[in-house]
Scaffold this motif. Structure first.
Motif, mmCIF file in Angstrom:
data_model
loop_
_atom_site.group_PDB
_atom_site.id
_atom_site.type_symbol
_atom_site.label_atom_id
_atom_site.label_comp_id
_atom_site.label_asym_id
_atom_site.label_seq_id
_atom_site.Cartn_x
_atom_site.Cartn_y
_atom_site.Cartn_z
ATOM 1 N N CYS A 2 49.012 52.775 45.073
ATOM 2 C CA CYS A 2 49.855 51.739 44.470
ATOM 3 C C CYS A 2 49.005 50.776 43.649
ATOM 4 O O CYS A 2 49.409 50.346 42.557
ATOM 5 C CB CYS A 2 50.620 50.985 45.551
ATOM 6 S SG CYS A 2 51.935 51.946 46.347
ATOM 7 N N LYS A 3 47.823 50.430 44.156
ATOM 8 C CA LYS A 3 46.940 49.536 43.409
ATOM 9 C C LYS A 3 46.471 50.182 42.112
ATOM 10 O O LYS A 3 46.355 49.515 41.079
ATOM 11 C CB LYS A 3 45.741 49.143 44.278
ATOM 12 C CG LYS A 3 46.086 48.148 45.371
ATOM 13 C CD LYS A 3 44.846 47.617 46.057
ATOM 14 C CE LYS A 3 44.187 48.658 46.911
ATOM 15 N NZ LYS A 3 43.008 48.108 47.647
ATOM 16 N N LYS A 4 46.188 51.476 42.149
ATOM 17 C CA LYS A 4 45.763 52.170 40.938
ATOM 18 C C LYS A 4 46.884 52.175 39.901
ATOM 19 O O LYS A 4 46.650 52.042 38.700
ATOM 20 C CB LYS A 4 45.325 53.597 41.280
ATOM 21 C CG LYS A 4 43.999 53.684 42.030
ATOM 22 C CD LYS A 4 43.655 55.127 42.357
ATOM 23 C CE LYS A 4 42.363 55.226 43.154
ATOM 24 N NZ LYS A 4 41.182 54.827 42.379
ATOM 25 N N ILE A 5 48.114 52.366 40.367
ATOM 26 C CA ILE A 5 49.260 52.348 39.465
ATOM 27 C C ILE A 5 49.414 50.974 38.826
ATOM 28 O O ILE A 5 49.582 50.834 37.609
ATOM 29 C CB ILE A 5 50.548 52.737 40.223
ATOM 30 C CG1 ILE A 5 50.510 54.220 40.603
ATOM 31 C CG2 ILE A 5 51.783 52.428 39.377
ATOM 32 C CD1 ILE A 5 51.661 54.655 41.498
ATOM 33 N N ILE A 6 49.336 49.924 39.651
ATOM 34 C CA ILE A 6 49.500 48.563 39.159
ATOM 35 C C ILE A 6 48.409 48.184 38.168
ATOM 36 O O ILE A 6 48.652 47.516 37.160
ATOM 37 C CB ILE A 6 49.513 47.572 40.352
ATOM 38 C CG1 ILE A 6 50.815 47.743 41.145
ATOM 39 C CG2 ILE A 6 49.379 46.134 39.879
ATOM 40 C CD1 ILE A 6 50.857 46.953 42.431
ATOM 41 N N ASN A 7 47.195 48.652 38.446
ATOM 42 C CA ASN A 7 46.065 48.319 37.574
ATOM 43 C C ASN A 7 45.924 49.264 36.390
ATOM 44 O O ASN A 7 44.970 49.156 35.621
ATOM 45 C CB ASN A 7 44.763 48.338 38.388
ATOM 46 C CG ASN A 7 44.732 47.255 39.451
ATOM 47 O OD1 ASN A 7 45.290 46.192 39.254
ATOM 48 N ND2 ASN A 7 44.088 47.530 40.571
ATOM 49 N N SER A 8 46.858 50.225 36.272
ATOM 50 C CA SER A 8 46.801 51.247 35.223
ATOM 51 C C SER A 8 45.475 51.996 35.251
ATOM 52 O O SER A 8 44.961 52.429 34.221
ATOM 53 C CB SER A 8 47.013 50.612 33.838
ATOM 54 O OG SER A 8 48.288 50.009 33.764
ATOM 55 N N ASN A 9 44.922 52.120 36.450
ATOM 56 C CA ASN A 9 43.617 52.755 36.621
ATOM 57 C C ASN A 9 43.802 54.240 36.934
ATOM 58 O O ASN A 9 43.409 54.737 37.976
ATOM 59 C CB ASN A 9 42.849 52.045 37.750
ATOM 60 C CG ASN A 9 41.447 52.580 37.906
ATOM 61 O OD1 ASN A 9 40.895 53.168 36.985
ATOM 62 N ND2 ASN A 9 40.862 52.379 39.087
#
Length: 297
Positions: free
Chosen positions: A243-250
Motif C-alpha cells: 500500500c505504501k508503494k502504491i501511495i508513493n508511486s514507487n
C-alpha cells in the motif's frame, strides 16, 4: 532484544512533557512506558506496531498510544540507508496520569474525559478530518510552560471526547496479550526480523531459528500469543508495504509490487490484497487517486 522499559525525558515535577524528534530514523526498539503518548508524524514513513497490531504510518498521521502499550515506529529501510538525512520528524506528547490526583477526574466537568481516557488503552488513530486542528495544537504545545501544557492537553482530551468521531482502533482484538519480558525478547526478535526481511522468502525453519525454538513449537507459540498464524502476520506486513508503494508511486505495475513485497506471483498477491483490504490493488489505486483529485480541487 526485548520489550524495553523506556523512560521519556520527563522532569519529576511535570505530568505533561513534549519531545520533538528530528532524527535519521525513529526510536528503533519495541518498547513501552507508563505514560500515555500522543504522536504526530511530521516527516518520515514506516510501520507502526502497537501491541499485536501493525500498519504503515506517514506524515500527517496522529496516534494515541496507551500507557504501557508496547509499540515501535519502525522507519522504512531508506531512512537507514541515508542516516545523514534527517528523515524522521515527529512530536511526542507524554502524559503521566498517575501524577494527577484521582479526585480531579471525579469532577462532573471531567466526566467525558474520564470516559474517554480508558478507550486509549490499546491505541487510537485520529481520523484525517481532525488532523489539521490537532496538529496545530500539538506543534504549539512544545513552546508552552508546564501549567499551560497541562491545561491545553486537558482541553484537547475534552475535544477528543466530545468532537471527534470514528476513531480508528489499533486494537486487533489481540493486543490484550502483552508479553512478559522473557516473551518480549522472542516476539520482538520475530517482529524485527519480519519487518526487515518481509520481501524475502521467510521459511518456517528460518523464523523458528530466529525465535530459538523448533518449527512445530514456533507455530504453537505464535498462534497462542497472537491468535493468528505467522503466515497471516507476514502477509499483513507485506500488504502494508505494498500500500505504501502504491501511495508513493514507487512501482512500475502491480506485478512489480507483488514481487518486491515478497509474493511469488501476481495472482497470489491480488488474492491476499483483496482479502486484507477488501478491494483489488487496481481499485485501491483508483480510490487513492480519487482522494488526491478531491484534495486538489
Amino acid at each position: 532484544m526485548k520489550v524495553l522499559e523506556f523512560t521519556p525525558p520527563v522532569p519529576k515535577e511535570d505530568s505533561v512533557v513534549v519531545d520533538e524528534d528530528i532524527l535519521p530514523y525513529f526510536y528503533n526498539y519495541f518498547h513501552r512506558h507508563k505514560q500515555l503518548q500522543i504522536t504526530v508524524i511530521l516527516h518520515g514513513t514506516g510501520t507502526l506496531t502497537a501491541g499485536n497490531y501493525s500498519q504503515s504510518f506517514k506524515p500527517g498521521d496522529i496516534y494515541i498510544l496507551g500507557a504501557n502499550q508496547p509499540h515501535i515506529f519502525k522507519s522504512d529501510a531508506s531512512h537507514f540507508s541515508h542516516p545523514e538525512r534527517m528523515n524522521a520528524h515527529a512530536i511526542h506528547v507524554y502524559f503521566d496520569q498517575s501524577r494527577i490526583p484521582g479526585q480531579f477526574f471525579d469532577l462532573p466537568e471531567m466526566e467525558s474525559i474520564s470516559n474517554f481516557l480508558p478507550t486509549t488503552q490499546y491505541g487510537l488513530q485520529l481520523p484525517s478530518q481532525y488532523v489539521t486542528h490537532v496538529s496545530r495544537v500539538l506543534t504549539k504545545l512544545k513552546n508552552k510552560n508546564s501549567l499551560d501544557r497541562l491545561l491545553t492537553l486537558i482541553k484537547l482530551f475534552d475535544y477528543f471526547s466530545k468532537q471527534v468521531r470514528d476513531w480508528k482502533s489499533l486494537d486487533s482484538g489481540l493486543s490484550r496479550n502483552y508479553f512478559f519480558d522473557g516473551e518480549g525478547v522472542r516476539m520482538n526478535d520475530v517482529f524485527q526480523y519480519t519487518l526487515e526481511h518481509y520481501a524475502e522468502n521467510i521459511t518456517l525453519n528460518k523464523i523458528a531459528e530466529i525465535a530459538h525454538i523448533t518449527p512445530h513449537a514456533f507455530c504453537k507459540y505464535f498462534k497462542k500469543h497472537t491468535r493468528k498464524t505467522y503466515n497471516a502476520f507476514l502477509n499483513e506486513i507485506r500488504i502494508s508495504e505494498a500500500c505504501k508503494k502504491i501511495i508513493n508511486s514507487n512501482h512500475d505495475g502491480i506485478s512489480t509490487i507483488a514481487y518486491s513485497t515478497g509474493f511469488n506471483s501476481a495472482t497470489n498477491f491480488n488474492r491476499v490484497f483483496r482479502k486484507t483490504t477488501g478491494m483489488s490493488p487496481r481499485d485501491y489505486i483508483k480510490v487513492y487517486k480519487s482522494k488526491l483529485d478531491k484534495l486538489a480541487s
